[in-house]
Design an enzyme around this catalytic site. Structure first.
Site, mmCIF file in Angstrom:
data_model
loop_
_atom_site.group_PDB
_atom_site.id
_atom_site.type_symbol
_atom_site.label_atom_id
_atom_site.label_comp_id
_atom_site.label_asym_id
_atom_site.label_seq_id
_atom_site.Cartn_x
_atom_site.Cartn_y
_atom_site.Cartn_z
ATOM 1 N N GLY A 1 -4.298 -2.868 -25.214
ATOM 2 C CA GLY A 1 -2.463 -3.201 -25.279
ATOM 3 C C GLY A 1 -2.901 -4.368 -26.241
ATOM 4 O O GLY A 1 -1.562 -5.402 -26.546
ATOM 5 N N THR B 1 -7.322 0.538 -27.868
ATOM 6 C CA THR B 1 -8.435 0.118 -27.648
ATOM 7 C C THR B 1 -8.495 0.469 -25.862
ATOM 8 O O THR B 1 -7.266 0.975 -25.365
ATOM 9 C CB THR B 1 -8.258 -1.607 -27.137
ATOM 10 O OG1 THR B 1 -8.127 -2.863 -27.802
ATOM 11 C CG2 THR B 1 -9.446 -2.241 -26.135
ATOM 12 N N SER C 1 -10.733 -11.707 -29.515
ATOM 13 C CA SER C 1 -10.259 -10.981 -29.389
ATOM 14 C C SER C 1 -9.441 -10.474 -27.998
ATOM 15 O O SER C 1 -9.547 -11.746 -27.359
ATOM 16 C CB SER C 1 -11.094 -9.690 -29.083
ATOM 17 O OG SER C 1 -11.079 -8.450 -27.515
ATOM 18 N N SER C 2 -8.614 -10.462 -27.594
ATOM 19 C CA SER C 2 -7.651 -10.880 -26.736
ATOM 20 C C SER C 2 -8.831 -9.474 -25.257
ATOM 21 O O SER C 2 -8.091 -9.486 -24.387
ATOM 22 C CB SER C 2 -5.981 -9.851 -26.995
ATOM 23 O OG SER C 2 -5.741 -10.535 -27.447
ATOM 24 N N LEU D 1 -11.634 0.184 -31.624
ATOM 25 C CA LEU D 1 -12.189 0.277 -33.109
ATOM 26 C C LEU D 1 -10.851 -0.237 -34.022
ATOM 27 O O LEU D 1 -11.037 -0.827 -34.692
ATOM 28 C CB LEU D 1 -11.803 1.574 -33.720
ATOM 29 C CG LEU D 1 -12.673 2.947 -32.963
ATOM 30 C CD1 LEU D 1 -11.849 4.043 -33.736
ATOM 31 C CD2 LEU D 1 -14.212 2.364 -34.041
ATOM 32 N N ASP E 1 -9.072 -9.043 -36.938
ATOM 33 C CA ASP E 1 -8.957 -9.446 -35.746
ATOM 34 C C ASP E 1 -9.449 -11.264 -36.172
ATOM 35 O O ASP E 1 -9.110 -12.300 -35.642
ATOM 36 C CB ASP E 1 -9.868 -9.467 -35.238
ATOM 37 C CG ASP E 1 -8.728 -8.220 -33.571
ATOM 38 O OD1 ASP E 1 -7.824 -7.601 -34.226
ATOM 39 O OD2 ASP E 1 -9.747 -7.848 -32.908
ATOM 40 N N ARG F 1 -19.340 -7.104 -29.541
ATOM 41 C CA ARG F 1 -17.684 -7.378 -30.242
ATOM 42 C C ARG F 1 -18.707 -7.394 -31.376
ATOM 43 O O ARG F 1 -19.883 -7.799 -32.000
ATOM 44 C CB ARG F 1 -17.672 -8.533 -30.143
ATOM 45 C CG ARG F 1 -16.461 -9.185 -30.956
ATOM 46 C CD ARG F 1 -15.480 -8.430 -30.596
ATOM 47 N NE ARG F 1 -14.047 -8.825 -31.426
ATOM 48 C CZ ARG F 1 -12.610 -8.532 -31.650
ATOM 49 N NH1 ARG F 1 -13.200 -6.674 -31.674
ATOM 50 N NH2 ARG F 1 -11.467 -8.988 -32.297
#
Length: 582
Positions: free
Chosen positions: A480, A387, A458-459, A406, A429, A95
């Site tokens: 998404g 993503t 992050s997801s 990105l 984020d 990350r």
């Protein structure tokens, strides 16, 4: 296009886009990604004798060429790896990191409000890129081929060009106003007169090819030091960015133990923080395990009601407890404990919907959410195609599930002049201000506040599922934004609870809820009767359907060498690639 099928081959690979309900089958390995040329690159590497890690790394670098809106050198991501011979599963966190000059209030204006333009589209929105370091770390430690072998296909695609797809042409046309604002981006992705590329025309990226060649020659030093680093710093100085030479040189990849949980006898392994995806997917699965979902029928009102109420509570917890574990003590064990899931399940009324304003983070005694903030959140932006996920599986049983990004489509739209690649806008984020939504409407608090060298929450949820015997049976993940977690979870539910094959599980309509805003989002295909019943239960539904995610998945029965792969029809141009027969 739904139901379309096409295939072609070269010396080393065959690509096939799966039909909607029938997966592609292979016993010699497989790569599935959002872009067919990149999938082909991965299959070529498998045909050369490379393992799943070699194929994944090659695919990742190829996507940086052929899928510029999401594939990248200037972003970051997460990789989950299963090594068959060692029976070991590990995760690689690459990350992005906040620059050392970043500060908590850097995106607040003089009134103390978040300046969204600065947080999302300025060069200060760029975190220190992690993709190159992450992919090279995986290759150096778990691959079998040389760096030059693995990078050469991406170099060739950039140097010689590749035919522009309808998807890429449309994407560049849609983002033209943003990309034209930056001279380097305009020159890299549009013709000399500023016009867009048409389907079938060749896109050549010479500066990107030179950057890839420096990486192939010098490894990590070829990006984080030397000529490429100088170009990045020159862009920072020219545009007012924060990343300096020390930030680049000090970037570090972190190997973390994946978090795993049991769901109906299957072992689900996924990313730990700073991904919120793994924690909350396991949390939701724990809640849902208490009901016989199959008896409710797939996408019935009773089934969707249980999904929504589980999602509502998990995303409330996300807002309060999740952040970079190197900076904040994330209570992973407590959030994924089955007894905590029992408690949350007991709060759910099976006949009527909860109101998100009445749901607070569930551990300990978090304060009730501020009503004025709830009232401000009426909608979230339409999902971007930013993503991207890809999965790789080799004939020896090694598996890779990788998601990288990105952030927004084409990041912040700023390219590094002379280096050929886009910069991320991942600093958005972070929680620029506790209680304020980011670009996906997600709320965050102090756990995800901006700090130097911190990784933003992050997801992204790359996942590998194992059967009762410990054999891997599914590799999956999705783009998404905030919907990633719920999309990946529904893939697992479709396969485990409803016995769908990977293509059927991919095609099935999806739903999403994220606590705030208090809306149920849903895809076309959920019946009108079901929607009416949900409204009658008190659920607030979105006023229109939307596309949710794009899983790129590989499935195995765990007992034979055959693999079954499906590229999601929700993204044009995605494809499954398998090594060509000898």
């Amino acid at each position: 296009m739904i139901g379309s099928s096409f295939a072609w081959s070269n010396d080393n690979a065959i690509i096939d886009s799966s039909t909607r309900f029938h997966p592609v089958m292979s016993d010699s390995g497989m790569v599935v990604s959002q872009e067919i040329f990149a999938s082909q690159v991965g299959a070529e590497i498998l045909a050369l004798g490379g393992n799943a890690v070699d194929a994944a790394v090659a695919t990742g670098f190829a996507l940086a060429v052929t899928l510029p809106r999401a594939g990248n050198l200037g972003g970051g991501g997460f990789m989950l790896i299963h090594l068959a011979e060692e029976n070991k599963t590990l995760s690689i966190d690459y990350r992005e990191m906040a620059p050392t000059e970043a500060s908590r209030d850097m995106f607040l204006d003089t009134e103390g409000d978040v300046d969204n333009a600065k947080a999302r589209f300025s060069i200060q929105s760029s975190g220190v890129p992690g993709t190159v370091a992450g992919l090279l770390h995986a290759l150096d430690n778990y691959g079998t081929l040389s760096l030059k072998q693995v990078l050469q296909p991406a170099i060739d695609l950039a140097r010689n060009g590749f035919p522009v797809s309808t998807d890429l042409a449309a994407s560049l046309q849609a983002r033209q106003p943003t990309l034209h604002k930056n001279p380097a981006s305009k020159s890299y992705f549009y013709k000399a007169d500023g016009s867009g590329y048409k389907y079938g025309e060749s896109l050549v990226q010479s500066d990107l090819a030179a950057t890839l060649e420096r990486i192939a020659k010098s490894g990590k030093r070829g990006f984080y030091k030397g000529r490429t680093a100088q170009l990045i710093i020159a862009e920072m100085r020219r545009s007012g960015g924060l990343i300096n030479h020390r930030d680049l040189a000090d970037y570090r990849v972190v190997e973390r133990a994946p978090i795993c949980g049991d769901y109906r006898g299957n072992r689900v392994c996924t990313m730990p923080p700073p991904s919120s995806g793994g924690v909350h997917m396991l949390q939701m699965l724990n809640i849902l395990e208490g009901w016989d979902l199959q008896a409710l029928d797939h996408n019935s009102a009773a089934y969707i009601h249980r999904l929504v109420e589980s999602m509502r509570r998990a995303y409330a917890d996300r807002s309060y407890y999740l952040g970079d574990p190197d900076f904040f003590p994330v209570p992973v064990a407590e959030l994924t404990d089955k007894k905590y899931a029992d408690f949350l399940r007991g709060q759910i009324d099976l006949q009527s919907a909860s109101r998100s304003k009445d749901i607070s983070p569930g551990l300990a005694s978090a304060a009730a959410h501020n009503q004025s903030q709830v009232d401000k959140l009426r909608s979230i932006p339409q999902e971007s195609t930013e993503t991207t996920h890809f999965s790789a599986w080799d004939r020896w049983g090694n598996v890779v599930s990788n998601t990288y990004t990105l952030n927004f489509s084409y990041g912040n739209g700023i390219s590094v002049a002379g280096a050929g690649f886009l910069l991320n806008n991942e600093m958005d984020d972070f929680s620029a201000k506790p209680g304020s939504p980011n670009g996906y409407g997600l709320i965050g608090g102090a756990a995800n506040a901006i700090e130097p060298k911190k990784r933003p929450l992050s997801s992204m949820t790359p996942t590998i599922v194992f059967n009762r015997d410990g054999a891997p049976v599914l590799a999956t993940g999705s783009p998404g934004g905030s919907t990633i977690i719920t999309v990946v979870m529904q893939m697992i539910l479709n396969i485990v609870d409803f016995d769908m094959n990977v293509a059927e599980a991919t095609a099935a309509p999806r739903i999403h809820h994220q606590w705030l805003p208090d809306r149920v989002f849903y895809e076309s295909g959920v019946s009108a009767d079901t929607l009416g019943l949900l409204r009658g239960m008190g659920h607030q539904l979105s006023d229109k359907t939307r596309r949710l995610g794009a899983t790129e998945s590989i499935q195995s029965d765990g007992s034979t060498p055959f693999l079954y792969g499906t590229a999601d029809h929700r993204r044009d141009g995605s494809g499954v690639a398998v090594p060509a027969a000898d």
